[in-house]
Scaffold this active site. Structure first.
Site, PDB file in Angstrom:
ATOM      1  N   TYR A 125       0.857  -1.185   0.000  1.00 49.67           N
ATOM      2  CA  TYR A 125       0.000   0.000   0.000  1.00 49.67           C
ATOM      3  C   TYR A 125       0.889   1.230   0.000  1.00 49.67           C
ATOM      4  O   TYR A 125       1.869   1.294   0.745  1.00 49.67           O
ATOM      5  CB  TYR A 125      -0.888  -0.005   1.244  1.00 49.67           C
ATOM      6  CG  TYR A 125      -1.783   1.216   1.394  1.00 49.67           C
ATOM      7  CD1 TYR A 125      -2.816   1.477   0.489  1.00 49.67           C
ATOM      8  CD2 TYR A 125      -1.596   2.099   2.451  1.00 49.67           C
ATOM      9  CE1 TYR A 125      -3.642   2.579   0.640  1.00 49.67           C
ATOM     10  CE2 TYR A 125      -2.425   3.211   2.608  1.00 49.67           C
ATOM     11  CZ  TYR A 125      -3.437   3.452   1.701  1.00 49.67           C
ATOM     12  OH  TYR A 125      -4.254   4.539   1.851  1.00 49.67           O
TER      13      TYR A 125
ATOM     14  N   ASP B 299       9.196   2.676  -0.135  1.00 51.73           N
ATOM     15  CA  ASP B 299       8.146   3.279   0.675  1.00 51.73           C
ATOM     16  C   ASP B 299       8.319   2.757   2.098  1.00 51.73           C
ATOM     17  O   ASP B 299       7.913   1.639   2.425  1.00 51.73           O
ATOM     18  CB  ASP B 299       6.759   2.934   0.129  1.00 51.73           C
ATOM     19  CG  ASP B 299       5.645   3.598   0.948  1.00 51.73           C
ATOM     20  OD1 ASP B 299       5.935   4.110   2.054  1.00 51.73           O
ATOM     21  OD2 ASP B 299       4.495   3.594   0.483  1.00 51.73           O
TER      22      ASP B 299
ATOM     23  N   LYS C   9       4.348   8.280   9.276  1.00 49.49           N
ATOM     24  CA  LYS C   9       4.088   7.593  10.545  1.00 49.49           C
ATOM     25  C   LYS C   9       5.091   7.954  11.653  1.00 49.49           C
ATOM     26  O   LYS C   9       4.930   9.006  12.256  1.00 49.49           O
ATOM     27  CB  LYS C   9       3.946   6.088  10.310  1.00 49.49           C
ATOM     28  CG  LYS C   9       2.734   5.809   9.386  1.00 49.49           C
ATOM     29  CD  LYS C   9       2.248   4.387   9.344  1.00 49.49           C
ATOM     30  CE  LYS C   9       0.911   4.282   8.633  1.00 49.49           C
ATOM     31  NZ  LYS C   9       0.937   3.764   7.277  1.00 49.49           N
TER      32      LYS C   9
END
Ligand SMILES: *Cc1c(COP(=O)(O)O)cnc(C)c1O
Length: 441
Positions: A146, A241, A269
């Site tokens: 994702y 990523d 995050k």
């Protein structure tokens, strides 16, 4: 009716599905989402005053635990000086310098406000910078990874390898996803074939070097090594990523763990410590294509917000303390070992894996290595286990396809209490025959 139920009913009238991000709605596990009132260290409390050991940590960012006093103090100090300026600050420069020092594959970095924005911008930059700045169209991604909800990345595999991706969301035109090639995770041969066919038009390959959005799935070192070599050979940019794996699987992220030097890195995050901070960075030769230096446009009103940056910097300071990752890794390993022992004692087919402060639980005989294997795990059994743990005050990710997160505040007492709850929960699964969990659509 509990307050959680009241809030959920009320929320569904004003917010689609009652939540501001889909996984929070408990659709996969069924039941009522818990509305969280406050948090401290490894715990949070819901609207009915029930306490939970938190294993989602806001989906990764809360690596030092909730409301750490240093983080709260840093944010309070920043707020007193002003909430947002829309002009540069010294703290942003310190943030950038800290990120470059911790992830030395990057020579320059730009701050944004979400992982989605960072990944989307990295893709645009790769397309604009590839082919010596002449530009290329195609992007390779891997099924189950994702990268946020930008159009060109909401793609699932077509039928048969090497067909172009299909939109995985309504509202995304096929014309946009036709430039995204979707391959199987951990399959280097497919990647080699894709480069053989389209090598001169592939701008970049984007990958979660430790995947955390199809449960936890490790990349085989050889998979990432081949990816690096193929990108170099064909002039494509390798984009890691690390929104989830960055400063989570190791200080320095998966690139430090695997010893691989990506061209671009996407972060989020943990770097915001719970505030909206994300970033993308890479080699100077690539970053120079970005506005205002170059022709690839990207901007953000709240990018590098001073309160958010203060939160991120305070968090990054704490994780650099000696022994932080050794302790975090040891506690996470202790947790998954305890859960595996509890499952074995109850005779429930189960296994678990952990990398740094991140873990995966699988109702399967062996740890999955790709999306199809994750999909084949026993979802009904997971759902029953999730609710049994939730009843006992342990909050796991409300989906069999999400990873879990441990923080520095998860001490021995908290891990032991979790494992004790798991013994009872697994025993309940055996008694119910397993597979008979709450399994609403
Ligand atoms: C969470 C995540 C994103 C998206 O970040 P948001 O801040 O939710 O937009 C992108 N990539 C990975 C690997 C993620 O885990």
């Amino acid at each position: 009716m509990s307050r959680n139920e009241q809030f959920f009913e009320r929320a569904q009238r004003s917010i689609p599905g009652g939540v501001n991000s889909p996984v929070r709605a408990f659709r996969s596990v069924g039941g009522t989402p818990r509305f969280i009132a406050r948090a401290q260290g490894p715990h949070f409390w819901d609207a009915d005053g029930k306490r939970y050991i938190d294993y989602i940590g806001s989906w990764g960012p809360m690596i030092v635990g909730h409301t750490h006093p240093d983080v709260v103090a840093a944010m309070q100090a920043a707020i007193a000086n002003g909430i947002s300026f829309g002009a540069p600050t010294e703290a942003e420069v310190e943030m950038a310098e800290t990120l470059l020092a911790l992830a030395p594959s990057m020579q320059q970095v730009r701050l944004v406000s979400s992982g989605t924005e960072a990944a989307m911008s990295a893709i645009r930059l790769a397309r604009g910078a590839a082919g010596d700045g002449k530009g290329r169209r195609r992007i390779v991604k891997f099924e189950g990874c994702y990268h946020g909800h930008a159009d060109s990345l909401l793609v699932k595999a077509g039928s048969g390898a090497l067909t172009f991706g299909h939109p995985s969301s309504a509202g995304v035109p096929a014309e946009i996803t036709q430039h995204t090639i979707v391959l199987d995770y951990n399959d280097a041969q497919q990647l080699e074939d894709a480069f053989k066919r389209h090598g001169d038009d592939i701008a970049g390959v984007i990958v979660e070097p430790v995947a955390g959005n199809m449960n936890l799935v490790r990349a085989a070192p050889e998979f990432l090594r081949s990816m690096r070599a193929l990108c170099t050979r064909h002039g494509a940019l390798l984009i890691f990523d690390e929104v989830m794996s960055g400063f989570r699987v190791a200080l320095g992220g998966a690139q430090a763990l695997y010893g691989i030097d990506p061209d671009l890195t996407v972060l989020g995050k943990v770097i915001g410590g719970g505030m909206p901070v994300a970033a993308f960075g890479g080699k100077r030769a690539v970053m120079k294509h970005l506005a205002p230096l170059g022709p690839v446009y990207q901007a953000g009103t709240l990018s590098g917000n001073p309160v958010a940056v203060a939160c991120g910097l305070a968090t990054l300071r704490l994780i650099q303390q000696p022994g932080f990752y050794e302790r975090l890794g040891a506690q996470t390993a202790k947790l998954v070992q305890g859960l595996a022992d509890a499952a074995r004692a109850a005779g429930v087919p189960f296994c678990a894996d952990a990398v740094g402060g991140m873990f995966g639980l699988y109702f399967a005989a062996t740890v999955p290595t790709c999306y199809a294997q994750v999909m084949a795990t026993d979802k009904a059994r997971f759902n029953a286990f999730f609710h049994a743990m939730l009843d006992r005050g342990v909050y796991l990710a409300p989906s069999a396809f999400e990873a879990g997160f441990v923080s520095a505040a998860h001490d021995d007492a908290v891990i032991d209490a979790t494992v004790a709850a798991a013994y009872a929960a697994f025993r309940g699964l055996r008694n119910s025959g397993g597979g008979a969990g709450t399994n609403q659509p």
